[in-house]
Scaffold this motif. Structure first.
Motif, mmCIF file in Angstrom:
data_model
loop_
_atom_site.group_PDB
_atom_site.id
_atom_site.type_symbol
_atom_site.label_atom_id
_atom_site.label_comp_id
_atom_site.label_asym_id
_atom_site.label_seq_id
_atom_site.Cartn_x
_atom_site.Cartn_y
_atom_site.Cartn_z
ATOM 1 N N LYS A 85 37.941 29.487 55.111
ATOM 2 C CA LYS A 85 38.267 29.288 53.697
ATOM 3 C C LYS A 85 37.193 29.894 52.803
ATOM 4 C CE LYS A 85 38.161 25.573 50.251
ATOM 5 N NZ LYS A 85 38.055 24.104 50.025
ATOM 6 N N GLN A 86 35.929 29.608 53.103
ATOM 7 C CA GLN A 86 34.849 30.131 52.268
ATOM 8 C C GLN A 86 34.769 31.644 52.352
ATOM 9 O OE1 GLN A 86 33.005 28.102 50.147
ATOM 10 N NE2 GLN A 86 32.563 30.145 49.322
ATOM 11 N N ASP A 87 35.080 32.190 53.517
ATOM 12 C CA ASP A 87 35.024 33.636 53.676
ATOM 13 C C ASP A 87 36.071 34.335 52.813
ATOM 14 O OD1 ASP A 87 33.795 35.886 55.303
ATOM 15 O OD2 ASP A 87 35.913 36.218 55.726
ATOM 16 N N ILE A 88 37.299 33.808 52.798
ATOM 17 C CA ILE A 88 38.318 34.478 51.994
ATOM 18 C C ILE A 88 38.088 34.252 50.499
ATOM 19 C CG2 ILE A 88 40.120 34.564 53.752
ATOM 20 C CD1 ILE A 88 41.369 32.096 52.593
ATOM 21 N N ILE A 89 37.565 33.098 50.119
ATOM 22 C CA ILE A 89 37.245 32.874 48.699
ATOM 23 C C ILE A 89 36.214 33.900 48.230
ATOM 24 C CG2 ILE A 89 36.094 31.312 47.094
ATOM 25 C CD1 ILE A 89 37.458 28.984 48.520
ATOM 26 N N ASP A 90 35.174 34.101 49.041
ATOM 27 C CA ASP A 90 34.124 35.061 48.679
ATOM 28 C C ASP A 90 34.661 36.491 48.655
ATOM 29 O OD1 ASP A 90 32.419 32.934 48.516
ATOM 30 O OD2 ASP A 90 31.378 33.331 50.406
ATOM 31 N N ASN A 91 35.475 36.843 49.650
ATOM 32 C CA ASN A 91 35.965 38.211 49.754
ATOM 33 C C ASN A 91 37.043 38.535 48.727
ATOM 34 O OD1 ASN A 91 34.960 40.015 52.117
ATOM 35 N ND2 ASN A 91 35.003 37.952 52.959
ATOM 36 N N PHE A 92 37.745 37.509 48.245
ATOM 37 C CA PHE A 92 38.809 37.730 47.267
ATOM 38 C C PHE A 92 38.317 37.635 45.828
ATOM 39 C CE2 PHE A 92 42.713 36.389 50.029
ATOM 40 C CZ PHE A 92 42.482 37.490 50.830
ATOM 41 N N ALA A 93 37.033 37.371 45.639
ATOM 42 C CA ALA A 93 36.512 37.143 44.283
ATOM 43 C C ALA A 93 36.655 38.363 43.384
ATOM 44 C CB ALA A 93 35.054 36.705 44.357
ATOM 45 N N ASN A 94 36.632 39.560 43.960
ATOM 46 C CA ASN A 94 36.717 40.776 43.140
ATOM 47 C C ASN A 94 37.946 41.609 43.482
ATOM 48 O OD1 ASN A 94 35.869 41.632 45.671
ATOM 49 N ND2 ASN A 94 34.502 43.221 44.866
ATOM 50 N N VAL A 95 38.950 40.981 44.087
ATOM 51 C CA VAL A 95 40.178 41.679 44.480
ATOM 52 C C VAL A 95 41.368 41.044 43.769
ATOM 53 C CG1 VAL A 95 41.683 42.331 46.393
ATOM 54 C CG2 VAL A 95 39.210 42.232 46.740
ATOM 55 N N ALA A 96 42.231 41.889 43.197
ATOM 56 C CA ALA A 96 43.430 41.399 42.513
ATOM 57 C C ALA A 96 44.625 42.259 42.891
ATOM 58 C CB ALA A 96 43.238 41.432 40.999
ATOM 59 N N ILE A 97 45.794 41.642 42.977
ATOM 60 C CA ILE A 97 47.008 42.429 43.143
ATOM 61 C C ILE A 97 47.108 43.353 41.933
ATOM 62 C CG2 ILE A 97 49.532 42.350 43.271
ATOM 63 C CD1 ILE A 97 49.261 39.588 44.573
ATOM 64 N N PRO A 98 47.227 44.664 42.149
ATOM 65 C CA PRO A 98 47.208 45.613 41.028
ATOM 66 C C PRO A 98 48.190 45.235 39.914
ATOM 67 C CG PRO A 98 47.129 46.811 43.090
ATOM 68 C CD PRO A 98 47.350 45.363 43.443
ATOM 69 N N GLY A 99 47.676 45.254 38.689
ATOM 70 C CA GLY A 99 48.507 44.945 37.540
ATOM 71 C C GLY A 99 48.486 43.489 37.123
ATOM 72 N N PRO A 119 50.743 47.333 29.870
ATOM 73 C CA PRO A 119 51.329 48.589 30.378
ATOM 74 C C PRO A 119 50.353 49.750 30.288
ATOM 75 C CG PRO A 119 52.877 47.441 28.946
ATOM 76 C CD PRO A 119 51.571 46.717 28.818
ATOM 77 N N GLY A 120 50.251 50.496 31.365
ATOM 78 C CA GLY A 120 49.399 51.668 31.400
ATOM 79 C C GLY A 120 47.947 51.410 31.723
ATOM 80 N N ARG A 121 47.570 50.125 31.839
ATOM 81 C CA ARG A 121 46.176 49.816 32.097
ATOM 82 C C ARG A 121 45.794 50.033 33.561
ATOM 83 N NH1 ARG A 121 41.747 49.217 29.138
ATOM 84 N NH2 ARG A 121 41.013 47.893 30.826
ATOM 85 N N CYS A 122 46.593 49.472 34.470
ATOM 86 C CA CYS A 122 46.251 49.515 35.894
ATOM 87 C C CYS A 122 47.415 50.095 36.684
ATOM 88 C CB CYS A 122 45.918 48.108 36.398
ATOM 89 S SG CYS A 122 45.507 48.026 38.161
ATOM 90 N N PRO A 123 47.191 51.151 37.441
ATOM 91 C CA PRO A 123 48.283 51.703 38.262
ATOM 92 C C PRO A 123 48.703 50.719 39.345
ATOM 93 C CG PRO A 123 46.185 52.732 38.837
ATOM 94 C CD PRO A 123 45.932 51.898 37.621
#
Length: 481
Positions: free
Chosen positions: A121-135, A369-373
């Motif tokens: 759990k802690q590993d994915i929280i840390d690794n997902f901190a700067n990742v977002a589904i595009p858009g 719109p147009g911000r993130c591909p």
């Protein structure tokens, strides 16, 4: 006809969605959770074949005719949507079974120890901190703080984003892609960099947990990697040995400000102190001025990790799968900001480039719109954008020697780890022209192409082995520490 395809589309999408939910829950809490993981070819009796539901097996016609699935186009291509009827091929169903099994296994791992954190759990929280589904702009870490939230993410975001992706590709290609085929690929056998990364992470997490964290996982520690590598003549990046500590001062600060003390790892400290490594001539020729150290990411797999109780005596058990040249951007500090140029592991020829930067765009403004591909280019970058420097078509010098180096290093340092990502440097140092910067054991391909059949066959063997170990741990009531 077009009308017929339009009418049948909702039914195809519904069927694929049902397969996703049935397969996921089959491995999460159904029969697949409590029985052996067997690929269809290993079934020796009618009873065994029932351990794999029919909806996770390829159609009989596809099984009987593997011509398409065995071609280099299918196994090597990193863009499944370009392959006609890929979602009906045996390779697709093999990938789907592994994906769904590993996705369900994340909930088994959730509160259990992880080889580099207190819990998965802690590993994915840390690794997902700067990742977002595009858009979306929302870090994925917001949605994995507990199991119900994470389960909601899987059950809702997976089909929704897969549908949006398939529609987006259809519009982008002006109707040349198949919405139903792309939807099936995104949902059941995703081939984007994020999904491969998470698949590799889940396999590493399961493997480390069920094998009581084999010694090879210690290589995740950068200092341990440098120490152990030096002992077995692996060319690791040089570090200062006879320097217990350093002091760094700002040239204008006073009053005790702007001064920092760093104790060297060689003297028991937390800091690895190294001179800056410079890019070699070949790398420099393909970069703009003021570019960072730019490395090659090579992924290797070790069949020696299938049974860690046995010593891996043969370097032939290790295979280099992919190679990517991370051409750093102008002014960047590291090559995490780079163009990802695929490299043909057979010839060393640099292929097209792409990026995954759109997965790191955070903030609600990215929804506009147009911000993130929504998706990046499909390896159609031929020149470095900072200076219009030609890169594609060049040949990486001594590619076979580079790949042999990482295969040998995997065998020497961590043959008991399934997959390893190596950061390889072609440096300007004549005494050490090639060196290894560090390793990543929960690694990603950085969108490099690879022989998917070799990769998936290995993972299927690994998953089968891990499932047997999990069932044994269940029977013994094993407590993980």
């Amino acid at each position: 006809t077009t009308m017929g395809q339009a009418i049948s589309l909702p039914f195809k999408l519904a069927s694929t969605t049902l397969t996703f939910y049935r397969g996921f829950f089959y491995y999460l809490c159904g029969k697949g959770r409590y029985t052996s993981y067997l690929p269809p070819s290993s079934s020796s009796s009618p009873d065994e074949s029932t351990t794999i539901p029919s909806y996770l097996q390829p159609p009989t016609a596809a099984t009987g005719n593997n011509d398409d699935a065995s071609t280099e186009n299918i196994t090597i291509s990193s863009s499944s949507w370009t392959i006609s009827n890929f979602s009906q091929s045996p390779l697709f169903y093999q990938h789907a079974r592994i994906h769904l099994y590993s996705l369900a296994s994340a909930f088994y791992l959730y509160n259990k120890p992880h080889y580099r954190k207190l819990s998965y759990k802690q590993d994915i929280i840390d690794n997902f901190a700067n990742v977002a589904i595009p858009g979306t702009g929302l870090p994925l870490s917001l949605f994995v703080w507990n199991k119900p939230l994470a389960l909601g993410l899987v059950c809702t975001a997976s089909p929704i984003t897969s549908l949006i992706s398939s529609l987006h590709l259809w519009f982008k290609t002006r109707g040349k892609s198949s919405i139903s085929n792309e939807y099936a690929i995104r949902l059941l056998a995703p081939d984007d960099w994020f999904s491969y990364w998470r698949l590799n992470c889940r396999v590493a997490g399961m493997h480390a947990l069920l094998n009581d964290i084999p010694k090879g996982y210690e290589m995740e520690n950068k200092w341990t990697f440098l120490e152990e590598g030096s002992k077995v003549d692996v060319p690791v990046s040089p570090y200062l040995e006879n320097c217990p500590a350093i002091v760094v001062k700002h040239r204008n600060e006073e009053g005790g400000l702007g001064i920092h003390f760093y104790r060297n790892a060689t003297d028991g400290g937390d800091w690895i102190i190294q001179e800056r490594i410079l890019n070699g001539d070949w790398v420099t020729q393909h970069l703009p001025e003021n570019a960072p150290l730019s490395t090659f990411r090579v992924i290797t797999q070790s069949r020696g990790a299938l049974d860690v109780s046995k010593k891996c005596n043969d370097v032939e058990d290790v295979t280099a799968l992919s190679c990517v040249f991370r051409a750093g951007r102008m002014g960047a500090l590291t090559d995490h900001d780079s163009i990802l140029f695929d490299v043909d592991v057979k010839t060393g020829r640099v292929l097209g480039g792409t990026t995954n930067a759109h997965w790191y765009r955070l903030g609600l403004q990215e929804v506009l719109p147009g911000r993130c591909p929504w998706r990046s280019s499909d390896h159609d970058i031929t020149h470095h954008p900072d200076g219009d420097i030609p890169v594609s078509g060049s040949v990486v010098p001594n590619i076979r020697e580079m790949l042999h180096l990482v295969e040998t290093s995997h065998w020497k340092l961590c043959p008991d780890v399934p997959l390893v990502g190596w950061d390889v440097v072609l440096s300007a140092d004549e005494k050490l022209p090639v060196c290894l910067l560090e390793v990543n054991l929960s690694c990603n391909f950085f969108r490099g192409s690879f022989d998917r059949k070799v990769y998936l066959d290995f993972l299927e063997d690994m998953v089968g082995r891990l499932q047997e170990m999990r069932l044994s741990a269940d029977r013994d009531g094993k407590k993980f520490k």
